[in-house]
Design an enzyme around this catalytic site. Structure first.
Site, short mmCIF file in Angstrom:
data_model
loop_
_atom_site.label_atom_id
_atom_site.label_comp_id
_atom_site.label_asym_id
_atom_site.label_seq_id
_atom_site.Cartn_x
_atom_site.Cartn_y
_atom_site.Cartn_z
N TYR A 155 2.70 2.18 -12.12
CA TYR A 155 1.24 2.34 -12.17
C TYR A 155 0.59 1.07 -12.72
O TYR A 155 -0.55 0.75 -12.41
CB TYR A 155 0.87 3.58 -13.00
CG TYR A 155 -0.51 4.11 -12.73
CD1 TYR A 155 -0.89 4.52 -11.45
CD2 TYR A 155 -1.45 4.21 -13.75
CE1 TYR A 155 -2.16 5.01 -11.19
CE2 TYR A 155 -2.73 4.71 -13.51
CZ TYR A 155 -3.07 5.10 -12.23
OH TYR A 155 -4.33 5.59 -12.00
N LYS A 162 -7.31 2.10 -16.15
CA LYS A 162 -7.75 3.46 -16.49
C LYS A 162 -8.00 3.60 -18.00
O LYS A 162 -8.89 4.33 -18.42
CB LYS A 162 -6.73 4.51 -16.02
CG LYS A 162 -6.64 4.67 -14.50
CD LYS A 162 -7.96 5.09 -13.86
CE LYS A 162 -7.79 5.49 -12.40
NZ LYS A 162 -9.09 5.60 -11.69
P1 NAP Z 1 -9.01 7.68 -2.15
O1 NAP Z 1 -9.28 8.86 -1.28
O2 NAP Z 1 -8.32 6.52 -1.53
O3 NAP Z 1 -10.37 7.25 -2.86
C1 NAP Z 1 -10.54 5.98 -3.47
C2 NAP Z 1 -11.88 5.48 -3.02
O4 NAP Z 1 -12.24 4.25 -3.67
C3 NAP Z 1 -11.88 5.21 -1.52
O5 NAP Z 1 -12.98 5.86 -0.94
C4 NAP Z 1 -11.98 3.71 -1.50
O6 NAP Z 1 -12.50 3.19 -0.30
C5 NAP Z 1 -12.90 3.50 -2.68
N1 NAP Z 1 -13.06 2.09 -2.97
C6 NAP Z 1 -12.10 1.13 -3.10
N2 NAP Z 1 -12.66 -0.07 -3.24
C7 NAP Z 1 -14.01 0.12 -3.19
C8 NAP Z 1 -15.13 -0.75 -3.26
N3 NAP Z 1 -15.00 -2.08 -3.43
N4 NAP Z 1 -16.38 -0.21 -3.16
C9 NAP Z 1 -16.55 1.12 -3.00
N5 NAP Z 1 -15.52 1.99 -2.93
C10 NAP Z 1 -14.26 1.50 -3.02
O7 NAP Z 1 -8.09 8.11 -3.39
P2 NAP Z 1 -8.29 9.16 -4.59
O8 NAP Z 1 -6.91 9.39 -5.11
O9 NAP Z 1 -9.11 10.30 -4.17
O10 NAP Z 1 -9.06 8.28 -5.69
C11 NAP Z 1 -10.27 8.68 -6.30
C12 NAP Z 1 -10.20 8.42 -7.79
O11 NAP Z 1 -9.29 9.34 -8.37
C13 NAP Z 1 -9.69 7.04 -8.16
O12 NAP Z 1 -10.40 6.57 -9.30
C14 NAP Z 1 -8.25 7.31 -8.53
O13 NAP Z 1 -7.71 6.33 -9.40
C15 NAP Z 1 -8.43 8.64 -9.23
N6 NAP Z 1 -7.20 9.40 -9.45
C16 NAP Z 1 -6.35 9.64 -8.42
C17 NAP Z 1 -5.20 10.37 -8.64
C18 NAP Z 1 -4.22 10.64 -7.52
O14 NAP Z 1 -3.08 10.97 -7.80
N7 NAP Z 1 -4.62 10.53 -6.27
C19 NAP Z 1 -4.92 10.88 -9.92
C20 NAP Z 1 -5.83 10.65 -10.96
C21 NAP Z 1 -6.96 9.89 -10.71
P3 NAP Z 1 -11.41 2.42 0.66
O15 NAP Z 1 -10.55 3.48 1.25
O16 NAP Z 1 -12.23 1.70 1.68
O17 NAP Z 1 -10.64 1.46 -0.19
#
Ligand code: NAP
Length: 261
Positions: A155, A162
């Site tokens: 990670y 984070k």
């Molecule tokens: P996700 O569907 O890939 O969402 C991440 C989003 O961030 C995407 O829409 C991505 O767009 C956007 N992003 C990246 N660069 C950007 C930029 N420059 N401007 C605007 N948007 C941007 O994945 P997710 O897992 O749902 O992530 C959402 C949040 O949850 C994140 O903060 C992640 O760290 C957090 N989280 C995830 C998990 C997990 O296991 N999945 C666990 C805990 C926390 P693009 O696709 O175009 O890059």
């Protein structure tokens, strides 16, 4: 389950129907909220627009959060469309793939800054832009992960980002509390999304997680959505600066041995 009727929410971070932000959008819609969406890059529009329209939304705007001008533009459009908003959701993170493998010590300066710019500073910038649209107070919500507190293999730079995000959330909560704006984070368990697919060995996270978490299962975007709706509702009016774990209880465990071992 939760009541958000009459509330208006702006959600950043829907990439597709696996996104945590999409789980949040569905829960907000079910609770009666009106929702506006912002996505990162033009190529995402074809996926985000039909999803947003399926929830009755007509506000679907591009915004790369590394651009102050793009943030200014999207909030000017939001002001025209909604006049005021009640809820801001920040579900955005990014790090170079090579920084989510190997050793943290090898993280480059550029990779470190990029991860922090997109995943952390964006919360400050979006919150500052949202403040004038929240004259009666509101709720800001971000997404974090346990790798902020403990070392999670691979990670790496995202764990450090984070940790910074969680501290940022607390400082914002302190600044904005007097205006009735609450700022909180949900620490979600591992969920297979586009962002998660960039982390090497992510399958192993989910497997070992479900083996030791008290609820013995992985969490879903709908689990996170339900908790996000609660945190954004008046039921959470006394809560700010908090990290709420939506992780099947994983974070309480002191010794991580699987029942199956
Ligand atoms: P996700 O569907 O890939 O969402 C991440 C989003 O961030 C995407 O829409 C991505 O767009 C956007 N992003 C990246 N660069 C950007 C930029 N420059 N401007 C605007 N948007 C941007 O994945 P997710 O897992 O749902 O992530 C959402 C949040 O949850 C994140 O903060 C992640 O760290 C957090 N989280 C995830 C998990 C997990 O296991 N999945 C666990 C805990 C926390 P693009 O696709 O175009 O890059």
């Amino acid at each position: 389950m939760m009541e958000l009727t009459g509330k208006k929410a702006l959600i950043f971070g829907v990439a597709n129907d696996h996104s945590i932000a999409w789980g949040i959008a569905k829960a907000f819609h079910a609770a009666g909220a009106e929702i506006g969406f912002s996505y990162a890059v033009p190529t995402l529009e074809k996926r985000v627009r039909p999803l947003a329209e399926s929830l009755g939304s007509d506000f679907i705007e591009e915004c790369d959060v590394t651009s102050d001008a793009a943030i200014e533009t999207v909030f000017a459009k939001a002001k025209d469309r909604f006049r005021t908003i009640d809820i801001l959701v920040h579900a955005i993170a990014f790090a170079n793939r090579e920084d989510l493998a190997g050793r943290f010590v090898d993280t480059s300066r550029d990779g470190f800054l990029l991860a922090h710019n997109i995943s952390v500073y964006s919360l400050v910038a979006l919150t500052r832009a949202a403040m004038p649209l929240m004259p009666e107070g509101g709720s800001v919500l971000t997404l974090t992960y346990y790798g902020a507190e403990k070392v999670v293999p691979k990670y790496n730079v995202m764990g450090v980002a984070k940790a910074s995000l969680e501290a940022t959330m607390r400082y914002l909560a302190s600044d904005l509390g007097p205006q009735g704006i609450r700022v909180n984070a949900i620490s979600a368990g591992p969920i297979r999304t586009l962002a998660a697919s960039g982390i090497s060995g992510f399958r192993d996270y989910q497997r070992s997680f479900a083996g030791v978490a008290p609820l013995r299962r992985n969490v879903t975007i709908d689990d996170v959505g339900a908790s996000a709706a609660f945190l954004s509702s008046d039921g959470a009016r006394g809560i700010t600066g908090e990290v709420l774990y939506v992780d099947s209880g994983y974070n309480i465990m002191g010794m991580l041995t699987s029942e199956d071992e």
